[in-house]
Structure formats: structure tokens, C-alpha cells
Design a protein around this motif. Structure first.
Motif, PDB file in Angstrom:
ATOM      1  N   GLU A 595      72.870 -73.028 -57.977  1.00  8.12           N
ATOM      2  CA  GLU A 595      72.835 -73.299 -56.543  1.00  8.12           C
ATOM      3  C   GLU A 595      72.008 -72.256 -55.794  1.00  8.12           C
ATOM      4  OE1 GLU A 595      73.321 -75.326 -53.112  1.00  8.12           O
ATOM      5  OE2 GLU A 595      73.931 -75.989 -55.126  1.00  8.12           O
ATOM      6  N   ARG A 598      68.369 -73.492 -55.379  1.00  7.08           N
ATOM      7  CA  ARG A 598      68.075 -74.768 -54.723  1.00  7.08           C
ATOM      8  C   ARG A 598      66.990 -74.567 -53.661  1.00  7.08           C
ATOM      9  NH1 ARG A 598      70.402 -79.795 -54.034  1.00  7.08           N
ATOM     10  NH2 ARG A 598      70.184 -80.721 -51.975  1.00  7.08           N
ATOM     11  N   ASN A 620      70.144 -82.280 -58.097  1.00  5.74           N
ATOM     12  CA  ASN A 620      70.144 -81.448 -56.881  1.00  5.74           C
ATOM     13  C   ASN A 620      68.899 -80.578 -56.818  1.00  5.74           C
ATOM     14  OD1 ASN A 620      72.607 -82.441 -55.994  1.00  5.74           O
ATOM     15  ND2 ASN A 620      73.794 -80.820 -56.973  1.00  5.74           N
ATOM     16  N   LEU A 621      68.501 -80.002 -57.958  1.00  5.34           N
ATOM     17  CA  LEU A 621      67.281 -79.200 -57.986  1.00  5.34           C
ATOM     18  C   LEU A 621      66.049 -80.077 -57.733  1.00  5.34           C
ATOM     19  CD1 LEU A 621      67.988 -76.839 -61.029  1.00  5.34           C
ATOM     20  CD2 LEU A 621      68.106 -76.260 -58.601  1.00  5.34           C
TER      21      LEU A 621
END
Length: 785
Positions: A595, A598, A620-621
Motif C-alpha cells: 500500500e 500505491r 490496486n497497483l
């Protein structure tokens, strides 16, 4: 404080010490109980003989000796209590502990709201009801466990009171933990029982509040359910990190303050309606019980309610001093009933914060009233007293201290009661949707204020400072808290000048030290390190995070277990963006810090995902701008002027399932980077197979040892690598015994120099004309090899 108010203090301390000893060394429980009871009998008998044979003893001394003997007997009974409890539950705990290392079919009852872990699983406290191992029949069990399952494993979600049936791998929990084993769920789970009418309705109310809140603007929307009912499922990672950094995370946990707010609100409403004191206390108690049911009666909530009930009752009755004795009694009873509370930070913080509310807040408010109106001083005294009292305890466990926690609490804490009360009213009125929506929108205002305060203060320079958790930092912070408390409480005329000067000196030295340390670890950190490094091994605890730099481009191999520690390492090296992220595999100690990257990484080269949680982490990345590539043997590429190659895993038909033995093995050399081999978490078997199918050809200059230096290594591989430097990325506090002595001896036999992040901290390596230049954080003088 009068002496009689402290009479139960030694009793509570004896119970606490006994509980700690017995939960960490349960085999001593019988001895502790027998010695304590035997000593109590001896002390009682000695007092009886003294009273029968006393002559010429002054009456006042007779009373004192009788009181002392009585106190000794009570303290010894308090020692025996937790030991007896541990003895009683030991057979059941041993039955569940026997499941360690096995894959079992279990039925568990969930006790707490699930919370997402950095490994993508949902984690909750639970109680094992039944278990079955291959080759064994089903056996009833009764012991606490820690449950981790995939987020989509339970249809309809997971809530306290739910009984589920699942297959899981059992691993032994750490010493002193309430949970006997940790269950890692495999596949889907079947719901056996939803827990009855009341838990179902409570969950329905919580979900209705979440749905209402999420229709409102961010960031206050996500925070509102946490402030009202302690449900943080809607809080994203970024806001959660901000709440932690600003010292405001306690506002979203169901703590004594939430319970106190509910109790005080109910008491106040009845008072406004003209009800007497007895009616006020009854209504307040009923409201507190209803609040506990709504937020789920998990152990931490019941504990917080008990502490808050003690504090509020004593305050509402106008006898705060007597409340401290009642608090000590409550602590003793809770420790006897559940000795494992003694080893939990939450219990210590709850007890100390409640004591600070009773004892410390009034004199702090009186001291602050020298500079401001008393009502304002009283509002500020509550968070300030809690911060002063809890700071030393937090320093025992936390490796980061918030420097803006008090300021953030002073700004945000006054809004918390408003959000809590109005949010709860929205829950109560859910059957009138228009009114519930109006109340939720009203509660959004203070919630947004708190969220904004957290985000703004967390981004301030020097918002947090990295401090090694332990006894010495706790002692230092205790001295600082004592000095600050003394200066706030006492007027200058009330004590000698030298004492005031000593307190001011402690505050000045602590302020200078913290500020200087924060500057050195933060903005000035890159200036304190060599600028020509090409390889850096981060000190991020038990996990991997290795950085390679060539021609200004950055590659990061794994992220370690925690975004905060990875972020600290990157900041110390002045790194704001990563060109290539190599995720060898997705275990928490290698991918838990994703996270932090990111929106800050261009390309991701990753090993095979193990499940839907890994896939979501990669997505998410990707959504934040990264390009994804799954690694396979034979892939090559450039990092600045350096060349890299993937040696493992084999594709498209991998030999091993996703995980340690399918770790990406990566080598890089050239462009100022010494030839380096990074072995992920490969076991000896996987290392031998890789040797047969891949071109692992030495000599290498550096090898990152596989699996933090575990014993399962292939000596032939390391002999072929013939590295001059072996790096062990390992945490100082790990229960695996890493690195193992046989692995260290094996590497030393090849002639390699050993570098360990657990002993030497961050390691920076540069290639010079004379060889390797090695800089280590805990050995400031650079050395050459």
C-alpha cells in the motif's frame, strides 16, 4: 490521594504479575497457586499466634500489624486466583494446541468484528466448538482461537455470534496470547448458525448505518460507522494510516471513551427530564448494555464497558476518589477471570486511561485553568491526561510515536462525542428512514472534521518519529510525562525552584532529542548516509525489502510486512518513486507493505498469486498506474545501466504451487551494481531443482539468503554462488529462530562476509575500485571488503 484509596493497588499489581507469569509459563501455574495459598495460610496462622500471645504492644501497632497481615493474605489470594484459572482451562487449551501443524475441519463461533489484514484475509477472534483431524474422529473443543479467512469465504459476510464450519491449517499462537492456535482458512466456509435474533438485528443495524454513511461525501463518510459503533470496514488504508499517525485511531475503536459518552448522554437526558439520581443511573446502565449489544459484546468491548462503568459511576456519584479503589477491584476481578488480559496492550491502556480520567484529569484541568476558562480546561484535560498516562505503555509496543497526537486530539476529540451520539441516534431511528438519513448527515459534519484533522496533521513534517519499542523508551517517555504533568498540575509557587528547573530540563532535553532524532531519521536522513550506494537492505523487521539503484532508476525487491516501515526506509534514502517492483511472492513479510507504493511504482514483476486477495492487491497497483507482468524463468530487462534476469519460477508449468517455492529468483549486475542473486523464500528442494533447470552460475558478489536464513538450504547452491557478501533480511524479534546457526556457518564456510538487518539495521552497499564499501546503520563507521 489518601492512603485508603491505594489499599487495593498492591492487590491489583500482585494479580497482574501472577497473571503475566502464568500465561507465559503455564507449567508454573500449579506451583504459583500452591506457594501463594500455602504462604497465605502461614501468614494467617502467624497473625493468629501473634494476637494470642501479644503483650505490651501499643494498640495502634496492633491495628497496623493486623491490617498488614490482612493485606498480605489478600495479595497472596490475588496471586493464586489467576493461577487457578489457568489451571482450570489448561486441559481444554492443550486439546486445541494438539491441532498445531495439522489441516483440520473445525466449527468456530466468531466473537469479534472481522478486520482486514495486510495479507488480504479477514481476521477475527473466535471460539473453537469442534474439530476433526484426518484419521481422528470429531471432538468437541472449547478454547479461543484466532481466525483468518478470505474476504469472500463466507456468503453473507461474517459477524459476531456466527458459527461457521471450515477447513483450516492450524498454527500455534505466540506465548501469552489468549488464542491457542491461529487458523488459516482454506477455501469457503459454511454458515452453521447466525447467532440468533439479537446478533442478527445488531448486524442489520450496523450495516444500515454503513450504507447510509457511504452515500455521504468522503472522507467523513467512511469514518462515521467507526465513530458511532466501532465498525471500520469502510475505512480505507490511507485514512487508517492517517488516523494512526495522528494518534486518533482510538476514536474508531470501541473503547472506554465511547462507553462513557453513551453513559453520560443517557444520564444527561434523564437529568434534563427531571429524573432522580437512581433513575439516571438505571437508564445509563441500560443504555450502556444496549450499546454493548449493538457494537457486539466481544471481550474488548465488555472490558471497555466495565472500565467506563466504573469511571462514570464514580464521577456521576460525585466520588471520583472512591472510583479509583473500585477500578482497582475491577482490574483484579477481570485478571482472575481472564488472566490473558494481563499480556494485552488494550487492557493496560484501558485500565490506565480510566485511572487517568478519575485521578489525573481533575488536577490537570485545575492547572490549565490558570491560563483558560475552567470548562475549556476540563475538555482539554481528558485527552491530555490520557496521553500522559498511556504514553509509556504505548512506547513498550509501538515503534512509532506520534508527535502531534496531543494537538490532533485537542482538535478532533471534542467532535467525537457529537458524532457518536448522533450516529447512534441514526441507528435507533433506522425504522424512520427520513429521520435516520437526516441524523446520519448531521453526524457526518463532526466525522468529516475528525477525518480532515487526521489527514492534515498526519502530513505535517515530523508528525511521527520512529522509536524502538522497549523498556528504555518507555522509561524515557514516563519521565517526560511525569515532568509535563508536574508542570501542568502544580503552580510555580507550590514547589522549590530546583524541582521546576529539573522538570523543565527534562522537557527541553526530550524535545531536543525527539526533534533531532526525527530530523535525522526524516528529512536529513539521506544526508547521513553514503550517496553512492547501489544496493540497500531495509531494516523492516521480519521480512524482505531490498533496493537496487542504477543510473538514477530504482528497483525494489519485496515490500516487507508493513507500509509504514517501508515508507520510513524509502524516505531515509530520498526515494519518492520506484521504477520496478519485484514481488517474489505474496506472503505478508514480502508483500504486506504494497500500500505504501500505491501510485508510486511504474512496473510490477510478480510471482504467481495465491488467491483473490493477491489478485486484488495487484489490481490496486494497476489502477494506480502500474504495469503488471508475471515473472517466468528467462525474462530479462534493464534497470538504468544494469541488466537483470529471472531465474525462477519455471513457466508455463510451475513445479511448485504459489508461495515460498515459487518465489521469483532474480539476478542483476552491471551499471555500477555488483553482481547479485536474490533467492526469495526458496526451500532447499526448490533450490536444488532450480540448479538443475536454470543457469545459476557463480561467482556472485552478493547473495540475499533465502527465507531469512532458515535451516532448509542447499549448500551446493551457495558454494556455486561463492558470494563475497551474504545478506540476511531478518527481524530482531521473530519466533522462527532466523537466521539459523547452521546456515550462518554454511555461508561463513564459503568465505562470505555476513550482514544482518536485525543486528546492523539498514545496510548500504557501494561498488568502488577497491571492492565493496559497506555502510550499516548500527555500525556508523564504514568498512571495506
Amino acid at each position: 490521594m489518601k492512603g485508603r484509596d491505594l489499599r487495593l493497588l498492591p492487590v491489583a499489581l500482585c494479580a497482574w504479575a501472577s497473571a503475566l507469569l502464568c500465561v507465559f509459563m503455564p507449567h508454573l501455574s500449579a506451583t504459583v497457586m500452591l506457594v501463594a495459598l500455602g504462604s497465605a495460610v502461614v501468614a494467617g496462622r502467624a497473625e493468629w499466634i501473634r494476637r494470642r500471645t501479644r503483650r505490651g504492644t501499643a494498640r495502634v501497632w496492633q491495628r497496623r500489624l493486623r491490617a498488614a497481615a490482612g493485606m498480605v493474605v489478600v495479595c497472596l489470594a490475588a496471586v493464586a486466583g489467576p493461577a487457578l484459572t489457568v489451571l482450570i482451562v489448561s486441559p481444554e487449551r492443550a486439546q486445541v494446541a494438539a491441532l498445531e501443524g495439522a489441516t483440520v475441519d473445525v466449527v468456530v463461533e466468531v466473537l469479534s468484528n472481522p478486520s482486514p489484514g495486510s495479507d488480504g484475509r479477514l481476521w477475527a477472534d473466535a471460539h473453537a466448538v469442534a474439530a476433526a483431524r484426518p484419521g481422528h474422529g470429531i471432538q468437541e473443543t472449547s478454547a479461543p482461537v484466532r481466525l483468518g479467512i478470505a474476504a469472500d469465504a463466507v456468503e453473507g459476510g461474517l459477524a459476531p455470534g456466527t458459527q461457521i464450519r471450515l477447513r483450516a491449517e492450524a498454527k500455534r499462537a505466540g506465548p501469552g496470547e489468549r488464542a491457542v492456535v491461529v487458523l488459516f482458512g482454506q477455501g469457503s466456509a459454511v454458515v452453521a448458525d447466525r447467532g440468533g435474533f439479537i446478533p442478527e438485528q445488531a448486524d442489520r443495524v450496523r450495516m444500515a448505518l454503513i450504507e447510509r454513511a457511504l452515500r455521504l461525501p468522503a472522507p467523513g463518510a467512511a469514518l462515521l460507522p467507526g465513530l458511532a459503533v466501532g465498525d471500520t470496514r469502510a475505512v480505507d488504508e490511507k485514512l487508517n494510516d492517517a488516523m494512526l499517525a495522528s494518534g486518533l485511531s482510538h476514536l474508531t475503536a470501541v473503547s472506554g471513551s465511547n462507553c462513557a459518552i453513551v453513559t453520560a448522554a443517557a444520564f444527561g437526558v434523564v437529568a434534563l427530564l427531571g429524573g432522580g439520581r437512581t433513575l439516571r443511573i438505571i437508564v445509563a446502565a441500560v443504555s450502556l448494555a444496549g450499546f454493548v449489544v449493538l457494537v457486539t459484546p466481544e471481550p474488548s468491548v465488555i472490558r471497555a464497558a466495565a472500565m467506563a462503568g466504573v469511571a462514570m459511576l464514580s464521577l456521576l456519584l460525585g466520588r471520583p476518589r472512591a472510583g479509583f479503589a473500585v477500578l482497582l477491584l475491577a482490574v483484579t476481578v477481570l485478571l482472575i477471570a481472564d488472566p490473558w488480559l494481563a499480556s494485552t496492550a488494550g487492557f493496560a491502556l484501558s485500565a490506565v486511561a480510566t485511572g487517568a480520567l478519575i485521578i489525573l484529569a481533575p488536577p490537570v484541568a485545575h492547572g490549565l485553568s490558570r491560563w483558560m476558562p475552567y470548562p475549556l480546561a476540563l475538555v482539554l484535560a481528558v485527552p491530555l491526561a490520557a496521553q500522559l498516562a498511556c504514553g509509556p505503555i504505548i512506547a513498550l509496543f509501538a515503534d512509532h510515536q506520534s508527535l502531534i497526537g496531543v494537538v490532533a486530539n485537542l482538535l478532533a476529540a471534542p467532535a467525537a462525542p457529537i458524532a457518536t451520539v448522533i450516529g447512534l441516534l441514526s441507528c435507533v431511528t433506522m425504522f424512520l428512514p427520513w429521520l435516520a438519513d437526516l441524523l446520519a448527515a448531521t453526524a457526518w459534519l463532526p466525522s468529516a472534521w475528525i477525518a480532515t484533522t487526521a489527514q492534515v496533521t498526519a502530513e505535517l513534517p515530523l508528525a511521527t518519529v520512529a522509536v524502538s519499542a522497549g523498556v528504555l523508551p518507555a522509561v524515557g517517555i514516563a519521565l517526560l510525562s511525569a515532568a509535563l504533568g508536574w508542570l501542568l498540575i502544580r503552580s510555580p509557587e507550590a514547589y522549590p525552584r530546583w524541582l521546576r528547573a529539573a522538570a523543565l530540563l527534562i522537557v527541553a532535553v526530550a524535545t531536543a532529542g525527539v526533534t533531532g532524532g526525527a530530523l535525522v531519521r526524516g528529512p536529513l536522513a539521506p544526508l547521513s548516509r553514503p550517496s553512492d550506494w547501489s544496493i540497500a537492505a531495509c531494516d523492516i523487521g521480519q521480512g524482505d525489502a531490498v533496493i537496487v539503484r542504477s543510473a538514477g532508476q530504482i528497483a525494489l525487491i519485496d515490500t516487507g510486512p508493513d507500509p509504514a516501515t517501508l515508507r520510513t526506509c524509502l524516505e531515509s534514502l530520498g526515494i519518492t518513486r520506484v521504477d520496478l517492483l519485484v514481488l517474489t511472492h505474496f506472503d505478508l513479510d514480502h508483500g504486506g507493505g504494497m500500500e505504501a507504493l500505491r501510485g508510486r511504482v511504474d512496473t510490477v514483476l510478480h510471482g504467481p498469486p495465491t488467491g483473490s486477495s493477491d489478485t486484488r492487491a495487484l489490481e490496486n497497483l494497476r489502477d494506480a498506474g502500474a504495469t503488471l507482468h508475471e515473472a517466468a524463468r528467462g525474462q530479462t530487462g534493464q534497470l538504468g545501466d544494469a541488466s537483470w534476469r529471472v531465474l525462477w519460477p519455471r513457466a508455463p508449468e510451475p513445479v511448485f504451487p504459489a508461495g515460498n517455492d515459487a518465489s521469483v529468483v532474480w539476478e542483476i549486475s552491471g551499471g555500477g551494481v555488483p553482481r547479485m542473486l536474490l533467492l526469495g523464500d526458496l526451500s532447499g528442494e526448490a533450490q536444488r531443482l532450480m540448479q538443475r533447470v536454470s543457469a545459476v552460475r557463480g561467482p556472485y558478489v552478493i547473495v540475499k539468503v533465502a527465507h531469512h536464513g532458515s535451516a532448509d538450504q542447499d549448500a551446493d547452491l551457495y558454494a556455486e554462488a561463492a558470494a563475497r557478501l551474504a545478506i540476511f533480511t531478518v527481524g530482531a524479534d521473530n519466533s522462527y529462530g532466523h537466521p539459523r546457526e547452521q546456515t550462518l556457518s554454511m555461508l561463513e564456510a564459503t568465505g562470505a562476509v555476513i550482514a544482518r538487518t536485525d543486528l546492523q539495521g539498514q545496510i548500504l552497499i557501494s561498488q568502488t575500485d577497491e571492492g565493496l564499501s559497506i555502510w550499516t546503520e548500527r555500525e556508523l563507521a564504514p568498512s571495506s571488503e
